[in-house]
Design a protein around this motif. Structure first.
Motif, PDB file in Angstrom:
ATOM      1  N   SER A 219     146.257  31.198  53.027  1.00  0.00           N
ATOM      2  CA  SER A 219     145.959  32.154  54.084  1.00  0.00           C
ATOM      3  C   SER A 219     147.165  32.288  55.003  1.00  0.00           C
ATOM      4  CB  SER A 219     144.734  31.687  54.884  1.00  0.00           C
ATOM      5  OG  SER A 219     144.382  32.646  55.848  1.00  0.00           O
ATOM      6  N   VAL A 220     147.466  33.522  55.372  1.00  0.00           N
ATOM      7  CA  VAL A 220     148.618  33.815  56.209  1.00  0.00           C
ATOM      8  C   VAL A 220     148.162  34.606  57.428  1.00  0.00           C
ATOM      9  CG1 VAL A 220     150.778  35.120  56.310  1.00  0.00           C
ATOM     10  CG2 VAL A 220     150.238  33.789  54.284  1.00  0.00           C
TER      11      VAL A 220
ATOM     12  N   PHE B  18     155.746  42.257  58.841  1.00  0.00           N
ATOM     13  CA  PHE B  18     155.507  41.726  60.182  1.00  0.00           C
ATOM     14  C   PHE B  18     155.715  40.211  60.137  1.00  0.00           C
ATOM     15  CE2 PHE B  18     152.604  45.351  59.521  1.00  0.00           C
ATOM     16  CZ  PHE B  18     153.105  46.224  60.476  1.00  0.00           C
ATOM     17  N   PRO B  19     156.084  39.594  61.264  1.00  0.00           N
ATOM     18  CA  PRO B  19     156.182  38.135  61.279  1.00  0.00           C
ATOM     19  C   PRO B  19     154.852  37.506  60.853  1.00  0.00           C
ATOM     20  CG  PRO B  19     157.059  39.075  63.312  1.00  0.00           C
ATOM     21  CD  PRO B  19     156.390  40.194  62.572  1.00  0.00           C
ATOM     22  N   ALA B  20     154.934  36.418  60.110  1.00  0.00           N
ATOM     23  CA  ALA B  20     153.714  35.795  59.592  1.00  0.00           C
ATOM     24  C   ALA B  20     153.962  34.325  59.310  1.00  0.00           C
ATOM     25  CB  ALA B  20     153.264  36.500  58.315  1.00  0.00           C
ATOM     26  N   GLY B  21     152.865  33.574  59.256  1.00  0.00           N
ATOM     27  CA  GLY B  21     152.966  32.156  58.953  1.00  0.00           C
ATOM     28  C   GLY B  21     151.750  31.675  58.196  1.00  0.00           C
TER      29      GLY B  21
ATOM     30  N   GLY C 103     148.901  39.023  46.772  1.00  0.00           N
ATOM     31  CA  GLY C 103     147.642  38.370  46.421  1.00  0.00           C
ATOM     32  C   GLY C 103     147.232  37.290  47.399  1.00  0.00           C
ATOM     33  N   VAL C 104     147.873  37.206  48.554  1.00  0.00           N
ATOM     34  CA  VAL C 104     147.590  36.184  49.557  1.00  0.00           C
ATOM     35  C   VAL C 104     146.559  36.709  50.552  1.00  0.00           C
ATOM     36  CG1 VAL C 104     148.649  34.900  51.475  1.00  0.00           C
ATOM     37  CG2 VAL C 104     149.854  35.122  49.306  1.00  0.00           C
ATOM     38  N   HIS C 105     145.669  35.818  51.025  1.00  0.00           N
ATOM     39  CA  HIS C 105     144.691  36.186  52.049  1.00  0.00           C
ATOM     40  C   HIS C 105     145.423  36.326  53.382  1.00  0.00           C
ATOM     41  CE1 HIS C 105     141.791  35.097  55.275  1.00  0.00           C
ATOM     42  NE2 HIS C 105     141.069  36.003  54.644  1.00  0.00           N
ATOM     43  N   CYS C 106     145.302  37.494  54.031  1.00  0.00           N
ATOM     44  CA  CYS C 106     145.997  37.767  55.278  1.00  0.00           C
ATOM     45  C   CYS C 106     145.013  38.090  56.396  1.00  0.00           C
ATOM     46  CB  CYS C 106     146.943  38.962  55.129  1.00  0.00           C
ATOM     47  SG  CYS C 106     148.268  38.718  53.936  1.00  0.00           S
TER      48      CYS C 106
END
Length: 198
Positions: A71-72, A100-103, A142-145
């Motif tokens: 999750s990001v 966008f910035p993300a982690g 494919g990542v949960h955002c």
């Protein structure tokens, strides 16, 4: 190893390993494949045996232990008529260049705090969360955002994460689709940016 430890061990960005996990069908660049081959060759006999056993075991969904989905937290930071973007260094592996910035949100972590913290770590910009915009599985990675609309507080935009990013900019909101293809943008993000006063 955890994904972060494995990324550090290989000398690649942590998001690169996360992308491999999310998209196991991906074909890797030849230099990355060589690095993985080298790690495998240098591993102990026990590690290689466990790896080989893992590859040969049939997947039984009834008995499979479900892992935590990656999750990001994504920060959509606005300042006047602009929005904060970073340019990814490993776009070839993720299929995403500007974003966008993300982690990554670790299990039990607060996604809104991650969005704010990673924005500061990546760009030097202090921000605060104004609203939750929604969540989705990213169409490319494919990542949960989870998406968070954030207000600019202070700081000059600069690239503080040179391992993962090439550049950081304040992009005109009206020109956002020149940086991120419209089909990759999460519709609630577009709607929020269109409603945002300049």
């Amino acid at each position: 190893m955890s994904q972060d430890e494995f990324a550090d061990h290989l000398g690649v960005a942590r998001r690169t390993v996360a992308t491999w996990h999310a998209r196991p069908e991906m074909v890797l660049r030849s230099e990355v494949q060589r690095a993985l081959d080298t790690v495998h060759e240098r591993a102990s006999d026990g590690v290689r045996a466990r790896f080989a056993l893992h590859l040969t075991q049939p997947v039984n969904p009834a008995n499979q232990i479900q892992g935590q989905a990656l999750s990001v937290a994504v920060a959509v930071v606005t300042r006047d008529d602009r929005v904060l973007l970073v340019c990814r260094r490993d776009a070839e592996t993720s299929g995403v260049m500007w974003q966008f910035p993300a982690g990554v949100v670790k299990p039990g972590g607060a996604a809104d705090h991650v969005a704010v913290r990673e924005t500061l770590a990546e760009t030097g910009v202090h921000c605060t969360v104004r609203a939750f915009l929604g969540e989705r599985i990213h169409p490319v990675t494919g990542v949960h955002c989870t998406y968070w609309l954030c207000d600019y507080l202070a700081g000059e935009a600069e690239n503080r994460d040179t391992d993962e990013n090439i550049s950081t900019i304040w992009a005109p909101r009206a020109a956002l689709t020149r940086f991120i293809p419209a089909e990759q943008l999460y519709p609630p993000v577009l709607a929020a940016l269109e409603e945002e006063p300049a």
